[in-house]
Design a protein around this motif. Structure first.
Motif, PDB file in Angstrom:
ATOM      1  N   PRO A  12     -16.810  24.231  12.683  1.00  0.00           N
ATOM      2  CA  PRO A  12     -17.653  23.663  13.743  1.00  0.00           C
ATOM      3  C   PRO A  12     -16.890  23.542  15.055  1.00  0.00           C
ATOM      4  N   GLU A  13     -17.651  23.525  16.148  1.00  0.00           N
ATOM      5  CA  GLU A  13     -17.112  23.299  17.491  1.00  0.00           C
ATOM      6  C   GLU A  13     -16.079  24.348  17.903  1.00  0.00           C
ATOM      7  N   THR A  14     -16.276  25.594  17.480  1.00  0.00           N
ATOM      8  CA  THR A  14     -15.437  26.690  17.930  1.00  0.00           C
ATOM      9  C   THR A  14     -16.259  27.599  18.835  1.00  0.00           C
ATOM     10  N   TRP A  15     -15.595  28.275  19.740  1.00  0.00           N
ATOM     11  CA  TRP A  15     -16.319  29.088  20.709  1.00  0.00           C
ATOM     12  C   TRP A  15     -17.089  30.212  20.029  1.00  0.00           C
ATOM     13  N   ILE A  16     -16.498  30.824  19.015  1.00  0.00           N
ATOM     14  CA  ILE A  16     -17.151  31.966  18.381  1.00  0.00           C
ATOM     15  C   ILE A  16     -18.380  31.513  17.585  1.00  0.00           C
ATOM     16  N   LEU A  17     -18.358  30.293  17.048  1.00  0.00           N
ATOM     17  CA  LEU A  17     -19.542  29.771  16.367  1.00  0.00           C
ATOM     18  C   LEU A  17     -20.672  29.587  17.369  1.00  0.00           C
ATOM     19  N   GLU A  18     -20.374  28.963  18.491  1.00  0.00           N
ATOM     20  CA  GLU A  18     -21.403  28.717  19.501  1.00  0.00           C
ATOM     21  C   GLU A  18     -21.971  30.017  20.065  1.00  0.00           C
ATOM     22  N   ALA A  38      -0.145  26.517  21.198  1.00  0.00           N
ATOM     23  CA  ALA A  38      -1.448  25.853  21.099  1.00  0.00           C
ATOM     24  C   ALA A  38      -2.620  26.782  21.365  1.00  0.00           C
ATOM     25  N   THR A  39      -2.359  28.060  21.601  1.00  0.00           N
ATOM     26  CA  THR A  39      -3.440  29.009  21.865  1.00  0.00           C
ATOM     27  C   THR A  39      -3.262  30.252  21.000  1.00  0.00           C
ATOM     28  N   ALA A  40      -4.272  31.117  21.041  1.00  0.00           N
ATOM     29  CA  ALA A  40      -4.195  32.409  20.360  1.00  0.00           C
ATOM     30  C   ALA A  40      -4.621  33.489  21.343  1.00  0.00           C
ATOM     31  N   VAL A  41      -3.906  34.591  21.330  1.00  0.00           N
ATOM     32  CA  VAL A  41      -4.255  35.749  22.162  1.00  0.00           C
ATOM     33  C   VAL A  41      -4.868  36.799  21.249  1.00  0.00           C
ATOM     34  N   GLU A  42      -6.071  37.272  21.598  1.00  0.00           N
ATOM     35  CA  GLU A  42      -6.818  38.140  20.695  1.00  0.00           C
ATOM     36  C   GLU A  42      -7.400  39.348  21.417  1.00  0.00           C
ATOM     37  N   ALA A  57     -20.632  35.286  28.614  1.00  0.00           N
ATOM     38  CA  ALA A  57     -20.773  34.009  27.908  1.00  0.00           C
ATOM     39  C   ALA A  57     -19.452  33.598  27.267  1.00  0.00           C
ATOM     40  N   ILE A  58     -18.720  34.569  26.731  1.00  0.00           N
ATOM     41  CA  ILE A  58     -17.413  34.270  26.143  1.00  0.00           C
ATOM     42  C   ILE A  58     -16.453  33.772  27.227  1.00  0.00           C
ATOM     43  N   GLU A  59     -16.409  34.484  28.344  1.00  0.00           N
ATOM     44  CA  GLU A  59     -15.492  34.117  29.425  1.00  0.00           C
ATOM     45  C   GLU A  59     -15.788  32.723  29.967  1.00  0.00           C
ATOM     46  N   ALA A  60     -17.065  32.319  29.957  1.00  0.00           N
ATOM     47  CA  ALA A  60     -17.463  31.022  30.509  1.00  0.00           C
ATOM     48  C   ALA A  60     -17.219  29.866  29.549  1.00  0.00           C
ATOM     49  N   HIS A  61     -16.911  30.164  28.280  1.00  0.00           N
ATOM     50  CA  HIS A  61     -16.734  29.081  27.313  1.00  0.00           C
ATOM     51  C   HIS A  61     -15.475  28.273  27.655  1.00  0.00           C
ATOM     52  N   PRO A  62     -15.535  26.942  27.546  1.00  0.00           N
ATOM     53  CA  PRO A  62     -14.398  26.090  27.928  1.00  0.00           C
ATOM     54  C   PRO A  62     -13.109  26.378  27.165  1.00  0.00           C
ATOM     55  N   SER A  63     -13.191  26.901  25.957  1.00  0.00           N
ATOM     56  CA  SER A  63     -11.977  27.137  25.170  1.00  0.00           C
ATOM     57  C   SER A  63     -11.291  28.453  25.525  1.00  0.00           C
ATOM     58  N   GLU A  82      -7.481  34.738  25.772  1.00  0.00           N
ATOM     59  CA  GLU A  82      -6.659  33.676  25.199  1.00  0.00           C
ATOM     60  C   GLU A  82      -7.555  32.476  24.964  1.00  0.00           C
ATOM     61  N   THR A  83      -7.441  31.874  23.780  1.00  0.00           N
ATOM     62  CA  THR A  83      -8.321  30.770  23.415  1.00  0.00           C
ATOM     63  C   THR A  83      -7.528  29.616  22.829  1.00  0.00           C
ATOM     64  N   THR A  84      -8.055  28.423  23.029  1.00  0.00           N
ATOM     65  CA  THR A  84      -7.440  27.235  22.430  1.00  0.00           C
ATOM     66  C   THR A  84      -7.928  26.990  21.007  1.00  0.00           C
ATOM     67  N   ASP A  85      -8.905  27.777  20.540  1.00  0.00           N
ATOM     68  CA  ASP A  85      -9.393  27.666  19.159  1.00  0.00           C
ATOM     69  C   ASP A  85      -8.457  28.435  18.236  1.00  0.00           C
ATOM     70  N   THR A  86      -7.744  27.728  17.382  1.00  0.00           N
ATOM     71  CA  THR A  86      -6.767  28.365  16.492  1.00  0.00           C
ATOM     72  C   THR A  86      -7.057  28.061  15.022  1.00  0.00           C
ATOM     73  N   GLY A  87      -8.304  27.681  14.707  1.00  0.00           N
ATOM     74  CA  GLY A  87      -8.645  27.289  13.346  1.00  0.00           C
ATOM     75  C   GLY A  87      -8.400  28.370  12.313  1.00  0.00           C
ATOM     76  N   LEU A  88      -8.705  29.622  12.660  1.00  0.00           N
ATOM     77  CA  LEU A  88      -8.495  30.718  11.714  1.00  0.00           C
ATOM     78  C   LEU A  88      -7.028  30.825  11.321  1.00  0.00           C
ATOM     79  N   TYR A  89      -6.139  30.701  12.293  1.00  0.00           N
ATOM     80  CA  TYR A  89      -4.709  30.843  12.034  1.00  0.00           C
ATOM     81  C   TYR A  89      -4.169  29.655  11.238  1.00  0.00           C
TER      82      TYR A  89
END
Length: 217
Positions: A12-18, A38-42, A57-63, A82-89
């Protein structure tokens, strides 16, 4: 060596989910990624009728703290970000298994392949057992004779179910009674049972040819 494909609800609350739930007909592929503190580069790809709009929409997401569109053509967009969502890792690090790319994302779920030995599969399965999100085993394309496919916990719960008569027709114990016998809550017993049964069924149907018994009981 064991090769399997899993489908898991996104955290929940991840950019890719939203984004994926907001554009359910889009397909996202994580082609490569590395965690950096604290971030991931993808490197990601999106397939959609309007990939540019999805990229916006991806670029505009806060994370998303940095975004570069590499290509947009023929219903396909490619970008690095680059994203602050690192749950997968965090999940794969806890399970001590590497990420197998590409990771496929559609409408709130992600799919990926696992390839590894028995010990790695056991660690990964134990990690799945602890998730409070839905997870499914889609296929098990190789598993030798089937030994070692279950985690210790799955084996314990399935053995208890067999011993208590949970798999009999009609059942000789309820799920609540089985959970009580194992001293776990009902939802935990249900989750571990479901994943253990899914593993066995997938292995049985996707490995060696099985002789038909001709009738169902």
């Amino acid at each position: 060596m064991i090769a399997a494909r899993f489908r898991i609800e996104l955290p929940p609350e991840t950019w890719i989910l939203e984004i994926s739930e907001g554009v359910p007909d889009a397909t996202f592929r994580l082609l490569a990624g590395v965690r950096a503190d604290a971030t991931a580069v993808e490197l990601g790809e999106v397939t959609h009728d309007d990939p540019g709009a999805v990229g916006d929409a991806i670029e505009a997401h806060p994370s998303i703290v940095d975004y570069e569109q590499l290509a947009v053509e023929d219903g396909r967009g490619l970008a690095t970000y680059e994203t602050t969502d690192t749950g997968l890792y965090e999940f794969v690090a806890a399970a001590s298994v590497p990420v197998e790319y590409p990771v496929l994302v559609e409408n709130g779920w992600y799919e990926f392949d696992f390839v590894g030995g028995r010990e790695a599969f056991d660690r990964f399965g134990a990690g799945l057992d602890e998730l409070d999100r839905s997870a499914e085993l889609l296929s098990l394309v190789h598993g030798d004779d089937g030994t070692g496919l279950l985690t210790d916990r799955q084996r314990e719960v399935l053995n208890a179910g067999l011993r208590e008569g949970y798999f009999e027709t009609p059942r000789e114990c309820t799920l609540a009674e089985l959970a009580a016998a194992l001293d776990v809550d009902k939802s935990t017993a249900s989750r571990v049972l479901r994943r253990g049964q899914s593993t066995i069924v997938a292995w049985y149907l996707t490995t060696a040819d099985r002789p038909s018994r001709g009738t169902d009981r």
